[in-house]
Design a protein around this motif. Structure first.
Motif, PDB file in Angstrom:
ATOM      1  N   PHE A 109       0.859  -1.180   0.000  1.00  0.00           N
ATOM      2  CA  PHE A 109       0.000   0.000   0.000  1.00  0.00           C
ATOM      3  C   PHE A 109       0.897   1.232   0.000  1.00  0.00           C
ATOM      4  O   PHE A 109       1.831   1.330   0.783  1.00  0.00           O
ATOM      5  N   ILE A 111       1.127   5.140   0.763  1.00  0.00           N
ATOM      6  CA  ILE A 111       0.417   6.109   1.596  1.00  0.00           C
ATOM      7  C   ILE A 111       1.193   7.418   1.587  1.00  0.00           C
ATOM      8  O   ILE A 111       2.408   7.443   1.799  1.00  0.00           O
ATOM      9  N   THR A 131      -9.201  -2.952   5.679  1.00  0.00           N
ATOM     10  CA  THR A 131     -10.023  -2.425   4.593  1.00  0.00           C
ATOM     11  C   THR A 131     -11.521  -2.552   4.857  1.00  0.00           C
ATOM     12  O   THR A 131     -12.309  -1.828   4.257  1.00  0.00           O
ATOM     13  N   THR A 144     -11.954   9.833   6.787  1.00  0.00           N
ATOM     14  CA  THR A 144     -12.655   8.806   6.032  1.00  0.00           C
ATOM     15  C   THR A 144     -12.195   7.439   6.547  1.00  0.00           C
ATOM     16  O   THR A 144     -11.198   7.341   7.267  1.00  0.00           O
ATOM     17  N   THR A 145     -12.931   6.390   6.175  1.00  0.00           N
ATOM     18  CA  THR A 145     -12.503   5.055   6.585  1.00  0.00           C
ATOM     19  C   THR A 145     -11.130   4.718   6.022  1.00  0.00           C
ATOM     20  O   THR A 145     -10.354   3.994   6.651  1.00  0.00           O
ATOM     21  N   GLU A 146     -10.823   5.263   4.845  1.00  0.00           N
ATOM     22  CA  GLU A 146      -9.498   5.024   4.256  1.00  0.00           C
ATOM     23  C   GLU A 146      -8.407   5.661   5.117  1.00  0.00           C
ATOM     24  O   GLU A 146      -7.342   5.078   5.314  1.00  0.00           O
ATOM     25  N   ASN A 147      -8.679   6.872   5.662  1.00  0.00           N
ATOM     26  CA  ASN A 147      -7.705   7.518   6.552  1.00  0.00           C
ATOM     27  C   ASN A 147      -7.417   6.657   7.779  1.00  0.00           C
ATOM     28  O   ASN A 147      -6.261   6.426   8.143  1.00  0.00           O
ATOM     29  N   ALA A 149      -7.929   3.462   8.132  1.00  0.00           N
ATOM     30  CA  ALA A 149      -7.258   2.226   7.720  1.00  0.00           C
ATOM     31  C   ALA A 149      -5.772   2.460   7.500  1.00  0.00           C
ATOM     32  O   ALA A 149      -4.940   1.624   7.870  1.00  0.00           O
ATOM     33  N   HIS A 150      -5.410   3.593   6.898  1.00  0.00           N
ATOM     34  CA  HIS A 150      -3.997   3.892   6.650  1.00  0.00           C
ATOM     35  C   HIS A 150      -3.234   4.098   7.959  1.00  0.00           C
ATOM     36  O   HIS A 150      -2.077   3.691   8.081  1.00  0.00           O
TER      37      HIS A 150
END
Length: 215
Positions: A109, A111, A131, A144-147, A149-150
């Motif tokens: 990934f 980032i 994820t 966000t959920t992506e933030n 998760a990262h």
């Protein structure tokens, strides 16, 4: 859950924002637990008898019935002529034959942390935890959920400073793990991934607003 696991059940409740406290006896056997949120705390038996430690696995099985196996009617045996034996052909490897490639067990990934780009390798066995199971803190309107998760991925890979910077950039209050943070000797990747997801959720919570008083 694809299969019942009491620890994963507790972790999923925590990701929903609840505080779960297991209770063990002297032999370290789980005998009960409480679930709380804000100022309310309930025993499992108060939520419902089917959620008690002694009954919750049976409750899960009722919600996940196994498909019924259909017995096939036995087929009458038939006699077939025996095939002629065939001599096996042994293939000798040549220099032109490509070598077998090793199986890939990790996913990379990329980032962005400000002006810096981090490439984080995550085992496929725990990728779905980051994820699919992370959630945004209720009072964070930026992340966000992506933030989240990262942030969890960076914690898993050991980039504590980078995880802190990312959590602050998406509305987090600047919370950081304690100095002893890291994977424990007796902890597998899946359990550590869930701890990272919980810590990322905590790090992405905004600072509480201070109340101002006016005359």
């Amino acid at each position: 859950m694809q299969q019942f696991n009491i620890d994963r059940y507790f972790n999923l409740l925590r990701l929903k924002g609840y505080e779960v406290k297991p209770r063990y006896d002297k032999q370290r056997k789980l005998v009960g637990y409480t679930v709380g949120k804000n100022a309310s705390v309930f025993k499992a038996s108060e939520i419902g008898r089917k959620y008690m430690v002694s009954k919750i696995e049976a409750t899960w099985k009722k919600l996940h019935p196994q498909p019924t196996q259909v017995k096939e009617k036995p087929v009458s045996p038939s006699v077939a002529p025996a095939p002629r034996p065939v001599r096996p052909v042994v293939h000798t490897p040549t220099a032109s034959q490509p070598k077998a490639q090793p199986q890939i067990t990790q996913t990379a990934f990329t980032i962005n942390i400000g002006d810096e780009v981090k490439k984080v390798w995550i085992p496929n066995s725990v990728k779905d935890v980051f994820t699919n199971e992370v959630q945004i803190p209720e009072d964070n309107n930026i992340a966000t959920t992506e933030n989240v998760a990262h942030v969890a991925m960076l914690l898993f890979a050991g980039y504590i400073d980078a995880a802190t910077s990312m959590s602050e950039s998406c509305g987090g209050g600047g919370s950081t793990p304690s100095s002893g943070w890291g994977k424990k000797d007796d902890e597998d990747d899946w359990r550590f991934a869930h701890r990272c997801a919980q810590m990322a959720h905590y790090m992405c919570k905004p600072k509480p607003r201070s109340r101002s008083f006016h005359r």
